[in-house]
Design an enzyme around this catalytic site. Sequence first.
Site, PDB file in Angstrom:
ATOM      1  CE1 TYR A 385      -3.178   2.933   0.464  1.00  9.13           C
ATOM      2  CE2 TYR A 385      -4.051   1.773   2.361  1.00  9.13           C
ATOM      3  CZ  TYR A 385      -4.132   2.807   1.457  1.00  9.13           C
ATOM      4  OH  TYR A 385      -5.166   3.705   1.536  1.00  9.13           O
ATOM      5  CB  CYS A 386       0.947   4.315   0.071  1.00  8.82           C
ATOM      6  SG  CYS A 386       1.523   6.033  -0.066  1.00  8.82           S
TER       7      CYS A 386
END
Length: 650
Positions: A385-386
């Site tokens: 994530y990210c």
Amino acid sequence: MAKTSTKARARGATTAPKPKARAAKATPRPAKAARAPFPAPDAPAPQAAVSLQAAFDLTSPDGRAALESLSLNLARAAMTAQGAIAEAALRQAERPAAFTADPFHIGPAFGEVMGRLAGQPDRLMRAQAELYSRYMDLWRAAARSAGGEPQPPVAEPAKGDKRFTDPDWSASPMFDVIKQSYLITAGWLNELVAGVEGVDPLTKRRVEFFTKMLTDAFSPSNFLLSNPAALREAMETNGESIARGMANFAADMERGGGQLQISQTDLARFTVGENVATAPGKVIFQNELIQILQFSPTTQSVAELPLLIFPPWINKYYILDLRPENSMIRWLTAQGLSVFVTSWVNPDGRLAAKTFEDYLKDGVYAAVEAVTRQARSKRVNAVGYCVGGTMLSCALAHMAARGDERVASATFFAAQQDFSLAGDLLLFTDEEWLKDLEGKMDASGGVLPGQSMAETFNMLRANDLIWSFFVSNYLMGKEPKPFDLLFWNADQTRMPKALHLLYLRKFYVDNALARGELDLAGERLDLSKVMIPIYAQSSKEDHIAPARSVYRGARLFGGPVTFTLAGSGHIAGVINAPAAHKYQHWTNDSLPATFDEWLAGAVEHPGSWWPHWATWLKARSGAEVPARDPAKGPLKPIEDAPGSFVKVRS
């Protein structure tokens, strides 16, 4: 000055006796939408409107009491603000280096753009004539409206702009003119900058961004005397709202150690492990940088391949587990998956020297090793994530270079590999700013304070994350409402200097991974050598990892790639439980050369993208095996979820 009593004294001071007429009101107050607007100048005031003349009629005892109460509250508010500012000045005097006229080094960029404008006098004259014409339209419309002739607005707020939703912004001629004058001027200035030609595109983007920040800051909604809702609240409370607002201001100054740290939510209403991050499980592995959480199964059998999630190390993992009804972790376990999550350390100065390679080795590699052992599986499916996705991408390229096949597939949530089209964070990463950032980290013991990153993210959406709370907390005197997402947003982690500087320089400045120029842990990283299946999720309104940027990164992988676009932004676009029936998502089985081509051929579907991903994931997760109990694996439990790392606050 006694710090602990500032807010309490100011709040207590607002309890002066109210006039009898006000105190005797027992009937319910009408809803805000039903309140009459401020009266037009030279027009009789509607009976439902709040009238200053009636409220402070010095010929009546009630009016005199109301004026006395107002004066008392204003005086106390002034004393509270004066005390907070004086204390902040004393604290700042101890670190004068914190003061700089141009903290983001935007001066040269503004100079270049203004110089280009000065060299185009004909364009400036046309722009000035256009501004004059817009104002003439406004004054004509205002004059006709005052004469009783309804007029359409000359300027209207953009869709989604919540600053001018109070009815009095339109119902009161005075505030309507203030609003439209601001919108005309702000729009004109932003358009003028956006139309400059012959300037480096990144320089122009920086000037556009900071010009919008400036015009947003000077919105009339941010000032007491030009905000009708704040003025109404002040009159209805005899100034108590102003005194409460200054108490909130003093408390936020104190909490920020002499710098304003605006409260976005009631932090005291949330406790990690009690009403957020409550999915049951165990910590089954720990080293200096990570704890690995294995969550308890909720089905009798699970997929053979476990799922290992790498959240961003700049945030706590529990964005994936805020409440049971929107918890991705709980939803994934209900789909029959063995879910493992990396909980990153909140580092202090002792870990200041930890590098990107350390996070690769003791983060990703250590997690894969621990999970394959615990699940008794040779392979895992991974999620990033990210920035956790950027790190996972590097790990996959490193594994490909060394023939390591333990990751069977990878999913990316709002993660970038190619930073050439990165979001507005790219505007902050010039060399001068990086030098200042390095100095800040040195002064903080070799780590970037969590609040610094939170402030940067808030600036990217200033109207929503700064000015709306400025108005509510200080001008209206309201207490922040409890909101789990904003509690998580305020719970930032620190970052080691070596890690953070390499990340900013190698990815945002050099774009080295996308160019095939990044060397890590003895290998030159090449994403085209990553042949495993990839699922890349992006969000339509993401301002941190724009969909176009995510798409460019998805095309760098050598294996099959499934790209999905979700509605909403960086958080809500990812954390969108199917039961909420919110937003939409787009799918397209092909991966053409450009994002625009992909979107033109995409099919829109209502609701969450999670089921689409789950179908893709389950097809790559192997056969069903008996559910795995976190307490009975080869790795003995260390403690219950959510673990201790996530509870360390910055």
